[in-house]
Design an enzyme around this catalytic site. Structure first.
Site, PDB file in Angstrom:
ATOM      1  N   ASP A 170     -22.517 -50.102  49.391  1.00 26.87           N
ATOM      2  CA  ASP A 170     -22.939 -49.080  50.055  1.00 26.87           C
ATOM      3  C   ASP A 170     -24.348 -49.497  51.052  1.00 26.87           C
ATOM      4  O   ASP A 170     -25.271 -50.691  50.220  1.00 26.87           O
ATOM      5  CB  ASP A 170     -23.038 -48.229  48.409  1.00 26.87           C
ATOM      6  CG  ASP A 170     -24.623 -47.194  49.109  1.00 26.87           C
ATOM      7  OD1 ASP A 170     -24.209 -46.152  49.983  1.00 26.87           O
ATOM      8  OD2 ASP A 170     -25.487 -47.253  48.229  1.00 26.87           O
ATOM      9  N   ASP A 175     -25.856 -48.463  44.149  1.00 24.19           N
ATOM     10  CA  ASP A 175     -26.642 -47.625  43.245  1.00 24.19           C
ATOM     11  C   ASP A 175     -27.257 -46.457  42.326  1.00 24.19           C
ATOM     12  O   ASP A 175     -27.885 -45.943  42.080  1.00 24.19           O
ATOM     13  CB  ASP A 175     -27.523 -47.731  44.058  1.00 24.19           C
ATOM     14  CG  ASP A 175     -28.484 -47.474  44.890  1.00 24.19           C
ATOM     15  OD1 ASP A 175     -27.320 -47.130  45.959  1.00 24.19           O
ATOM     16  OD2 ASP A 175     -29.769 -46.994  44.758  1.00 24.19           O
TER      17      ASP A 175
END
Length: 793
Positions: free
Chosen positions: A417, A606
């Site tokens: 990500d 996250d």
């Protein structure tokens, strides 16, 4: 209910296998896992069908102790074994003298009746001192769970009984034996005790990282009560209490600083060695240490709810869990002792049938029993797992179980990500173009200070505070601000806002503005300044991508940003493959796509939106500064949010798997070769083993796998000791504080450097890096910013 209980008295993997079988048979028990290193059993059970008392009875009847509290410290077991060995040694010396003295010309009792009688008494004393082998061995057989103690007891008892019979026959005048095994029966238990003592000491080193972590929470703390300091036990702290922390003290709670300021070392939690400056409003975590200063911290999470305690429990659970590679070893260990016992009987029967020599037959049969080592099989993987998880936790990598530790090294595709994983997740000014003939920094900062917009705060941080008075001010939602200072009208905002008064020409926009948020500033009817803002890469992100490629691992970036922004970040990172404009619900689909293509996928993220993808991936890796849901969904957590730890984690996983295979190979090959040799397979060549030598070999085998596992942490420790060198660069045309900020930003983005200092007075940049640090990279970046630079030291 899933709960861990302490178990004492286990000596080998057969012990663990016996406990798992016994407890697993209970109605209502879903799963059982025994950790030989942690001296514990973890049971997942239905409280309505089975109680803790039922579990305790199942364990105790096998001859082991059972507890519901903390595990006994390994050092106490080591002390018991040490004392037992040295007492045995004191008695063993005269026993060995009586057995071997005559053979080397030393004076002994030449009447065998006296000699054997004294040997009998000394051997009995040593066997009584080491009676735990016999007590545990008998209980294990009684419950159909024979273990290493059973083998030792059988070997020692066989030698002792044979010797007693020969001594009785000597006194009766029916036989005149010249050899007995009193020395072997005593030496076997003594040597095994020595081996277990050394093994226990080695296992302490295996869990030393966890032990060090455990000591970071203080036993007592100072709280503020009615403005006065009061010392209380850590267990007495409650949420909302104000904790006073002075220089040199560890922090026992998770909370917020309400007063004071300090330099805080969070390396135990994050793995990041650089201290952090914390002031009022700053978030603090348990396990950190105040290096200098004074803090009053309001406790928000205490006891078992703190981040530190959760990390510690996870590390302990991971160390106690079993890797997939261990399952086969456990199956073998479960039937190992019965098979070896049968082999020893066969060996004895064959030799007595072939030679008719009772002494030689007993010698070979006992040697087979004693040389066999189920310990090496049982310890082959747990010691490597505990060492790897403990050392990794110390460096900011949290493996939740042994399976995730083993699987990470299989990864050949990493999906990352972008926001808050590869980038910081917070925008900052990357470029500033001043088109005016005067310095408007103070004016722009004064206007932006009036705004609460995040981008306005970024510009204020870049320009610094201003005390210039603002005469008029208005905020236009989604466009920017209009204000007046010193009679001049200013607009600060996007293209739509400033296009009302001035036509923007693309020539004003540098090429490196691509993919960035651009803020324009006009004074009356002319363009005077342009700012470019963007999220920026985390320290070491480029290095991580480069190292992943060098390991043959495909790196793919996933982001919800548009194509233009994604392409800029990907190019800066050196990533060839990326997915832009990916919706949160689509990240899971991207993971499934790469899995379908045959990749072993690790997903690094996250946020809450990453949790489905983290669950779907073969290995989910969460950033420790991310959401709780993402962390709960992951198999591995980078506790400090440090992306550089990912590569360390892969290396640790690979090394620990290699050492597990080495240990298992040794355990199998040792028994495969050792048992036939002990059984006399090479006696025709003059190669035979006595029970004494066989027991020594068994001890060495166990020690080997433990000591070999300690190598998991060696590479990391050596890596941390790389020698640093000071570098100094001269920057001739550094003229103002904006130049200083620009040089500082370039230095901060460069991987592998620390202790950065930029001096406007001396026009220098100094920093520390490894001796083989390549200066060309940072020099090129400074030159791109139109500075003249040369190295002077």
């Amino acid at each position: 209910m899933k709960k861990r209980f302490t178990v004492g008295g286990m000596s080998c993997s057969a012990c663990a296998s016996g406990i798992e079988k016994s407890v697993g048979k209970l109605d209502g028990v879903n799963s059982v896992s025994v950790s030989l290193l942690d001296k514990s059993v973890t049971v997942d059970y239905n409280q309505e069908k089975v109680t803790e008392k039922d579990i305790e009875i199942a364990v105790v009847k096998l001859g082991y102790t059972f507890g519901n509290g903390k595990s006994e410290r390994a050092i106490s077991d080591a002390d018991i074994l040490k004392n037992r060995f040295f007492i045995s040694l004191c008695i063993l010396i005269p026993l060995m003298y009586l057995c071997l003295g005559g053979a080397i010309g030393l004076p002994v009792f030449y009447d065998n009746r006296i000699n054997f009688s004294i040997q009998l008494v000394l051997a009995i004393v040593i066997l009584i001192i080491n009676r735990r082998f016999f007590i545990n061995g008998v209980k294990a057989v009684k419950n159909l769970s024979p273990n290493m103690d059973t083998l030792v007891a059988l070997g020692s008892c066989s030698a002792f009984i044979y010797s007693v019979v020969m001594t009785v026959l000597l006194f009766a005048g029916a036989q005149n034996p010249t050899h007995v095994f009193f020395d072997s029966s005593a030496m076997v238990v003594s040597l095994v005790t020595l081996g277990k003592w050394l093994e226990e000491i080695s296992k302490q080193k295996t869990g030393s990282a966890i032990e060090k972590l455990s000591k970071l929470i203080p036993q007592t703390v100072t709280i503020m009560v009615d403005g006065k300091e009061k010392s209380v036990y850590t267990s007495e702290i409650r949420e909302g209490d104000i904790i006073a922390v002075k220089s040199g003290e560890y922090i026992a709670v998770d909370g917020v600083v309400v007063e004071g300021g300090a330099s805080v070392d969070k390396s135990a939690i994050t793995g990041e060695s650089m201290p952090e400056e914390i002031s009022v409003g700053g978030v603090i975590t348990s396990g950190s240490i105040v290096l200098s200063g004074y803090l009053l911290v309001k406790a928000e999470k205490v006891g078992e709810h703190t981040l530190f305690n959760k990390i510690l429990e996870t590390v302990k659970s991971a160390g106690a869990s079993k890797a997939p590679i261990q399952r086969f070893a456990d199956k073998v260990a479960g039937v190992f002792v019965p098979i070896v016992t049968v082999l020893a009987l066969i060996c004895f029967a064959v030799w007595i049938a072939v030679t008719g020599d009772l002494y030689k037959s007993f010698n070979f049969g006992i040697s087979v029993l004693v040389i066999s080592c189920p310990c090496a099989l049982g310890l082959a993987t747990p010691v490597a797992v505990m060492t790897a998880t403990g050392r990794s936790a110390k460096h900011g990598i949290l493996f939740k179980d042994a399976e995730s530790l083993q699987n990470l090294c299989k990864t050949n595709c990493v999906l990352l990500d972008k926001t808050a994983t590869l980038t910081v997740g917070k925008p900052k000014v990357t470029d500033y173009v001043n088109l005016s003939d005067k310095n408007l920094s103070g004016v722009i900062s004064a206007l932006e200070q009036k705004s609460s917009h995040p981008l306005a705060k970024c510009i204020c941080e870049y320009l610094g505070e201003s005390e210039i008075k603002v005469e008029e001010y208005s905020y236009l939602l989604g466009r920017g601000i209009i204000g007046k200072i010193g009679g001049e009208k200013y607009r600060i905002g996007n293209l739509e806002l400033v296009s009302e008064v001035v036509k923007i020409d693309d020539k004003y926009l540098p090429k490196n503005f691509k993919g960035k948020t651009v803020i324009y500033v006009t004074e009356n009817d002319r363009l005077v300044s342009i700012f470019a803002l963007a999220d920026y890469l985390k320290d070491g992100a480029k290095e991580v991508i480069r190292e992943l490629k060098s390991k043959g691992i495909k790196a793919v970036m996933i982001t919800g940003d548009n194509e233009e922004t994604a392409s800029v970040i990907a190019e800066e990172l050196g990533i060839e493959e990326y997915r832009a404009s990916v919706l949160p619900t689509e990240k899971y689909e991207v993971v499934e796509k790469y899995k379908a293509e045959g990749y072993f996928v690790a997903m690094v993220g996250d946020g809450i939106n990453d949790s489905p993808a983290l669950k779907s991936a073969h290995v989910g890796v969460a950033m420790g500064n991310g959401s709780d849901i993402a962390i709960d969904s992951a198999d591995v957590v980078l506790t400090g949010g440090n992306i550089k730890a990912l590569v360390d984690g892969i290396s640790t996983s690979k090394k620990s798997l290699r050492i597990k295979k080495e240990n298992l190979f040794w355990a199998f090959i040792y028994n495969l070769l050792g048992i036939p040799i002990a059984g006399g397979a090479l006696s025709m060549l003059g190669v035979t083993l006595t029970p004494i030598i066989a027991s020594a070999c068994m001890c060495v085998s166990s020690l080997f796998v433990v000591l070999n596992a300690l190598r998991v942490g060696v590479e990391k420790e050596n890596k941390d000791k790389v020698k640093k060198q000071k570098f100094t660069l001269k920057i001739e045309n550094m003229m103002c504080n904006h130049c200083v900020k620009k040089i500082t930003e370039i230095a901060e983005k460069t991987s592998g450097i620390s202790k950065i200092k930029v001096s406007l007075e001396s026009k220098t940049l100094t920093f520390y890096a490894s001796e083989n640090f390549a200066l060309d990279g940072i020099i090129d970046e400074i030159k791109k910013a139109r500075f003249i630079v040369e190295r002077i030291a």
